[in-house]
Structures are given as C-alpha cells and as structure tokens.
Write a protein that holds these residues in place. Structure first.
Motif, mmCIF file in Angstrom:
data_model
loop_
_atom_site.group_PDB
_atom_site.id
_atom_site.type_symbol
_atom_site.label_atom_id
_atom_site.label_comp_id
_atom_site.label_asym_id
_atom_site.label_seq_id
_atom_site.Cartn_x
_atom_site.Cartn_y
_atom_site.Cartn_z
ATOM 1 N N GLU A 15 15.790 29.980 -52.312
ATOM 2 C CA GLU A 15 16.569 30.823 -51.397
ATOM 3 C C GLU A 15 17.981 30.265 -51.207
ATOM 4 O OE1 GLU A 15 16.064 33.790 -49.899
ATOM 5 O OE2 GLU A 15 14.165 33.996 -50.962
ATOM 6 N N ASP A 16 18.098 28.949 -51.098
ATOM 7 C CA ASP A 16 19.417 28.325 -50.976
ATOM 8 C C ASP A 16 20.276 28.619 -52.206
ATOM 9 O OD1 ASP A 16 18.685 27.236 -48.520
ATOM 10 O OD2 ASP A 16 18.096 25.306 -49.395
ATOM 11 N N LEU A 61 19.940 31.224 -54.290
ATOM 12 C CA LEU A 61 20.298 32.643 -54.287
ATOM 13 C C LEU A 61 21.442 32.929 -53.305
ATOM 14 C CD1 LEU A 61 16.737 34.230 -54.396
ATOM 15 C CD2 LEU A 61 18.455 34.310 -56.210
ATOM 16 N N ASN A 62 21.364 32.377 -52.119
ATOM 17 C CA ASN A 62 22.411 32.586 -51.118
ATOM 18 C C ASN A 62 23.745 31.998 -51.568
ATOM 19 O OD1 ASN A 62 20.663 33.946 -49.386
ATOM 20 N ND2 ASN A 62 20.075 32.069 -48.322
ATOM 21 N N ALA A 63 23.701 30.813 -52.157
ATOM 22 C CA ALA A 63 24.925 30.165 -52.630
ATOM 23 C C ALA A 63 25.582 30.988 -53.743
ATOM 24 C CB ALA A 63 24.619 28.753 -53.121
ATOM 25 N N ARG A 69 25.302 34.254 -54.234
ATOM 26 C CA ARG A 69 25.852 35.482 -53.642
ATOM 27 C C ARG A 69 27.153 35.185 -52.892
ATOM 28 N NH1 ARG A 69 24.557 40.772 -53.945
ATOM 29 N NH2 ARG A 69 22.342 40.315 -54.007
ATOM 30 N N ASP A 70 27.204 34.053 -52.201
ATOM 31 C CA ASP A 70 28.390 33.697 -51.410
ATOM 32 C C ASP A 70 29.654 33.537 -52.249
ATOM 33 O OD1 ASP A 70 26.883 33.750 -49.094
ATOM 34 O OD2 ASP A 70 26.710 31.564 -48.937
ATOM 35 N N SER A 105 28.298 26.312 -57.447
ATOM 36 C CA SER A 105 27.687 26.560 -56.147
ATOM 37 C C SER A 105 26.167 26.388 -56.186
ATOM 38 C CB SER A 105 28.058 27.960 -55.670
ATOM 39 O OG SER A 105 27.593 28.176 -54.373
ATOM 40 N N ALA A 113 23.867 23.754 -54.118
ATOM 41 C CA ALA A 113 22.838 24.281 -53.213
ATOM 42 C C ALA A 113 21.438 23.816 -53.606
ATOM 43 C CB ALA A 113 22.883 25.805 -53.189
#
Length: 115
Positions: free
Chosen positions: A16-17, A19-21, A23-24, A74, A78
């Motif tokens: 999840e970290d 994936l979020n990184a 996307r950010d 990223s 992450a």
C-alpha cells in the motif's frame, strides 16, 4: 508517447505504501499480483531443511516516460528497498508497443507531467 514498465517486488505489508507513493508522483494506476514467491540471495531454511519463501506482491506500473524516474525513486523509498537483502527490488523496462491506452493517452496529454 513512450512508456516504461516499472515492476516492484515488495513484501505485502509495504504494498500500500508503494502504491500511494507511486500515485503521489504521477502514476495513473497499477496492477498488483499477490502471493508471488521467489528466492533471494540467501536461502531461508525452516523445519526439516525446507526452504521458506515468503509471500510478496508484484506491483506493475505502466508509466509515461517523463514520469518513470520519479515513480521508480518514490517506490524505492516507500518500499524501503535499499535497506536489506530481504526488502524487495524494483526495476524499469522499456515498453516498445502498447494497446488499449488511447483514452489514457488523451488524459495524460491534458495533465501536467508533475502532478
């Protein structure tokens, strides 16, 4: 438009970290393959000499070329991929052809390179 495929092999608890990184910093999506297994540099032996291969996730990110370096950096941070032998790896591959991306390309052309 040129694309890169970023593949991230990471422990499931860090997925999840990652994936979020991604996307950010401009990734527009990802595909996740759960419960991948493999061998690392050293074998992890358990009871009766059996090898333990912990479950990993494989995150596949098709990224527009100008965004790929930021995404790769990223997700590496992450996923804490450079901390030890066991944390996972990320790699980037050139993509020579794609299909099914016409609408994605139209949207990418509307948005800035760095969100």
């Amino acid at each position: 438009m040129k694309f890169k495929l970023i593949m991230v092999f990471v422990d499931q608890d860090r997925m999840e970290d990652v994936l979020n990184a991604a996307r950010d910093v401009g990734a527009t999506g990802a595909t996740v393959i759960h419960n991948a297994q493999g061998q690392g540099l050293r074998r992890h032996l358990t009871f009766f000499g059996l090898e333990f291969m912990g479950a990993r996730s494989v995150v596949l990110i098709l990224a527009e070329e100008s965004r790929s370096t930021a995404i790769l950096n990223s997700v590496t941070q992450a996923g804490r991929l450079d901390e030890s032998l066991e944390t996972g790896i990320a790699l980037e591959l050139d993509v020579s052809r794609t299909r099914g991306l016409s609408e994605h390309i139209r949207e990418l052309k509307k948005s800035p390179t760095n969100p």
